[in-house]
Motif scaffolding. Structure first.
Motif, PDB file in Angstrom:
ATOM      1  N   ALA A   1       0.818  -1.213   0.000  1.00 59.74           N
ATOM      2  CA  ALA A   1       0.000   0.000   0.000  1.00 59.74           C
ATOM      3  C   ALA A   1       0.852   1.264   0.000  1.00 59.74           C
ATOM      4  O   ALA A   1       0.512   2.254  -0.651  1.00 59.74           O
ATOM      5  CB  ALA A   1      -0.945   0.006   1.200  1.00 59.74           C
ATOM      6  N   LEU A   2       1.965   1.235   0.729  1.00 59.86           N
ATOM      7  CA  LEU A   2       2.762   2.443   0.905  1.00 59.86           C
ATOM      8  C   LEU A   2       3.863   2.624  -0.125  1.00 59.86           C
ATOM      9  O   LEU A   2       4.442   3.707  -0.223  1.00 59.86           O
ATOM     10  CB  LEU A   2       3.390   2.449   2.299  1.00 59.86           C
ATOM     11  CG  LEU A   2       2.421   2.724   3.456  1.00 59.86           C
ATOM     12  CD1 LEU A   2       3.099   2.476   4.795  1.00 59.86           C
ATOM     13  CD2 LEU A   2       1.918   4.157   3.397  1.00 59.86           C
ATOM     14  N   THR A   3       4.179   1.598  -0.901  1.00 60.08           N
ATOM     15  CA  THR A   3       5.311   1.710  -1.822  1.00 60.08           C
ATOM     16  C   THR A   3       4.926   1.458  -3.275  1.00 60.08           C
ATOM     17  O   THR A   3       5.800   1.291  -4.120  1.00 60.08           O
ATOM     18  CB  THR A   3       6.431   0.723  -1.437  1.00 60.08           C
ATOM     19  OG1 THR A   3       5.939  -0.621  -1.556  1.00 60.08           O
ATOM     20  CG2 THR A   3       6.913   0.967  -0.021  1.00 60.08           C
ATOM     21  N   THR A   4       3.660   1.465  -3.584  1.00 62.07           N
ATOM     22  CA  THR A   4       3.259   1.146  -4.950  1.00 62.07           C
ATOM     23  C   THR A   4       2.927   2.363  -5.796  1.00 62.07           C
ATOM     24  O   THR A   4       2.636   2.224  -6.978  1.00 62.07           O
ATOM     25  CB  THR A   4       2.045   0.186  -4.937  1.00 62.07           C
ATOM     26  OG1 THR A   4       1.845  -0.339  -6.250  1.00 62.07           O
ATOM     27  CG2 THR A   4       0.775   0.906  -4.508  1.00 62.07           C
ATOM     28  N   LEU A   5       2.939   3.566  -5.205  1.00 62.79           N
ATOM     29  CA  LEU A   5       2.547   4.757  -5.937  1.00 62.79           C
ATOM     30  C   LEU A   5       3.711   5.729  -6.065  1.00 62.79           C
ATOM     31  O   LEU A   5       4.640   5.716  -5.262  1.00 62.79           O
ATOM     32  CB  LEU A   5       1.374   5.455  -5.232  1.00 62.79           C
ATOM     33  CG  LEU A   5       0.093   4.634  -5.122  1.00 62.79           C
ATOM     34  CD1 LEU A   5      -0.891   5.320  -4.188  1.00 62.79           C
ATOM     35  CD2 LEU A   5      -0.533   4.422  -6.491  1.00 62.79           C
TER      36      LEU A   5
END
Length: 412
Positions: free
Chosen positions: A157-161
Motif C-alpha cells: 500500500a505504501l510503496t506502490t505509488l
C-alpha cells in the motif's frame, strides 16, 4: 511483463493479463526488453517499444547510460515509496532502478504486472477500511519521525505509488483510491482539504479530474484526501505512460530543461488523441496558470489506454498551489514569471505552442477563467477549508486579475 488488455479473453478469475514479454536483467543487454513472438496486444510504449515495426521477438535496448526504459521507470515508487522500500529491503539501498523493479516479486501497478524470477513475492494487499487508514496514518507519522520499522502488511500500500508525499493505495467500498496524508511541514494546516478544493474547483471549471473526498479519521482527527484512481476503475486496469517517458524530456531540470507545450502537442498528435484532449490540455494550462499550480511537471501528466485500447489524456491531478515553487504550466508556454502569464498574452502563447487557432484558444481560456471566478467561493466553502488556509489560498491566487481579464473579453 504482462499488460492488462481489456480486449483479451479473461482467465478463470476474470482477469485480463496478457503476457507481453521479458525484461533482461543481466549481461550486456541489461535492461533490454523483447516481446513474445506471439504477442499481439498494444505496445507497452507506442513511441519507444513498438514491436509492430520490428521483426518478431526483436530486442529493444535502452539508450546508453539508461538502465531502464521509461515505461518501467513509471511503475516504480516515487521518492516517498522508494525511501520506505529501501528501509524494508536494506539490500536495495544505493541500488539502481532495475534492482528495485526485480525486487517487486509479483505485483501490479495500474496496467502492468511484474513477475520477477527468484524474488520474494509482494502481492497486492490493500487497506479496505477507515480503521486500516488510521493504522497507516500512524505508521506514516512514525516513519516521518525516523522510525525504520515498516511491517509487511503495509509494504504494498505504501510503496506502490509515485510522488514525494506520503500516500497509500487503498480500496474502500469497492473503489480504488490514492490516500494522501498531511505532513507536519505542509504550508497549509490541511493540505488534504486544499487539494480537494482544487480538484473540485477544476471540475467546476470544465477540466477532467478524478472524484475526490476528504475523510477525517475517527481517532486521530486527521484529514486524509481520497482521490479516485483513474487507472483502477472496477475490474479495469488502465496502462499509463508519463509525458516524461513519452517525450524523453522533463520540465523540472532533471532531464531536458527546454521542454515546453510543443512537446505535449507532439505526443497528443503522435498518439492520435481526439480534439477533446487537445482542448482539455489548453483548459488545463489556463487553470493551472491562474491557480499557480506548482506540481505540473511531465512526470505528473499522463496518457492512459482506455477500454478500447485508445490513448487518451489522463485526468489532471496533483493540483496544489504553493507560493514560491515553479509554475510549470506557464513555463511550458514561455513565461518565466508566472504572474506575467495571467494576462492577455496567455491565449496567443498557447495558440502558438499548441498550434491551435487563436480564436478557439481564447474561447477555451476565457471560459475556464470565467468559471473559476464564479465557482471559487462556493467550491472552497463546500470543501470546508479552514479560515487560515483560505486566507493563504486567496492571497496566492490571481482571482482578481482573472476577473478583470474575463470582464474585458466579449466571449466570456
Amino acid at each position: 511483463m504482462s499488460l492488462w488488455n481489456p480486449q483479451a479473453l479473461p482467465d478463470p478469475r476474470g482477469q485480463r493479463w496478457q503476457l507481453a514479454g521479458v525484461l533482461r536483467t543481466q549481461g550486456p543487454c541489461r535492461g533490454a526488453f523483447s516481446y513474445l513472438r506471439a504477442y499481439d496486444g498494444p505496445p507497452l510504449d507506442p513511441l519507444h517499444l513498438d514491436y509492430r515495426a520490428k521483426p518478431p521477438g526483436a530486442l529493444f535496448a535502452p539508450q546508453p547510460g539508461q538502465e531502464l526504459f521509461g515505461v518501467f521507470r513509471d511503475i516504480l515508487p516515487g521518492y516517498f515509496g522508494s525511501v520506505l522500500w529501501e528501509r524494508c529491503r536494506p539490500a536495495l539501498q544505493g541500488a539502481g532502478p532495475l534492482a528495485h523493479l526485480a525486487a517487486f516479486g509479483t505485483r501490479s501497478q495500474s496496467g502492468l504486472l511484474v513477475r520477477a524470477l527468484a524474488a520474494v513475492a509482494t502481492p497486492e494487499r490493500l487497506p479496505r477500511s477507515l480503521a486500516a487508514l488510521e493504522t497507516i496514518a500512524a505508521r506514516i507519522e512514525g516513519l516521518l519521525a525516523g522510525d525504520d520499522i515498516l511491517d509487511e502488511a503495509h509494504v504494498y500500500a505504501l510503496t506502490t505509488l509515485g510522488g514525494a508525499r506520503p500516500k497509500a493505495a487503498v480500496c474502500l467500498d469497492g473503489i480504488h483510491y490514492v490516500a494522501k496524508f498531511n505532513r507536519p511541514d505542509d504550508v497549509y494546516a490541511s493540505l488534504a482539504r486544499v487539494e480537494h478544493a482544487m480538484l473540485r474547483w477544476a471540475a467546476a471549471s470544465g477540466l477532467s479530474v478524478p472524484e475526490s473526498r476528504v475523510v477525517t479519521l475517527p481517532r486521530s482527527g486527521a484529514d486524509v484526501l481520497l482521490v479516485a484512481r483513474y487507472d483502477r476503475q472496477g475490474a479495469h486496469r488502465a496502462h499509463r505512460l508519463s509525458l516524461r517517458t513519452l517525450t524523453g524530456t522533463d520540465n523540472i531540470g532533471r532531464w531536458d530543461t527546454h521542454a515546453d507545450a510543443r512537446d505535449v502537442t507532439r505526443i497528443l498528435q503522435a498518439l492520435a488523441a481526439p480534439e477533446t484532449d487537445h482542448d482539455e490540455w489548453i483548459r488545463r494550462i489556463a487553470f493551472m496558470a491562474a491557480m499557480h499550480d506548482s506540481d505540473n511537471h511531465f512526470g505528473n501528466v499522463e496518457m492512459r489506454l482506455d477500454e478500447e485500447n485508445r490513448w487518451r489524456l489522463a485526468p489532471a491531478y496533483d493540483l496544489v498551489p504553493v507560493t514560491g515553487n515553479p509554475a510549470f504550466a506557464t513555463r511550458l508556454c514561455g513565461f518565466v514569471n508566472p504572474y506575467q502569464a495571467v494576462s492577455v498574452h496567455l491565449a496567443p502563447a498557447i495558440a502558438r505552442f499548441c498550434m491551435r487557432p487563436l480564436a478557439h484558444v481564447q474561447a477555451l481560456v476565457y471560459a475556464t477563467w470565467t468559471a473559476m471566478v464564479h465557482q471559487a467561493d462556493t467550491t472552497f466553502r463546500e470543501a470546508r477549508i479552514g479560515s487560515v488556509d483560505a486566507k493563504r489560498l486567496y492571497e496566492g491566487l490571481s482571482l482578481a486579475r482573472v476577473a478583470a481579464l474575463t470582464s474585458q473579453f466579449p466571449a466570456a
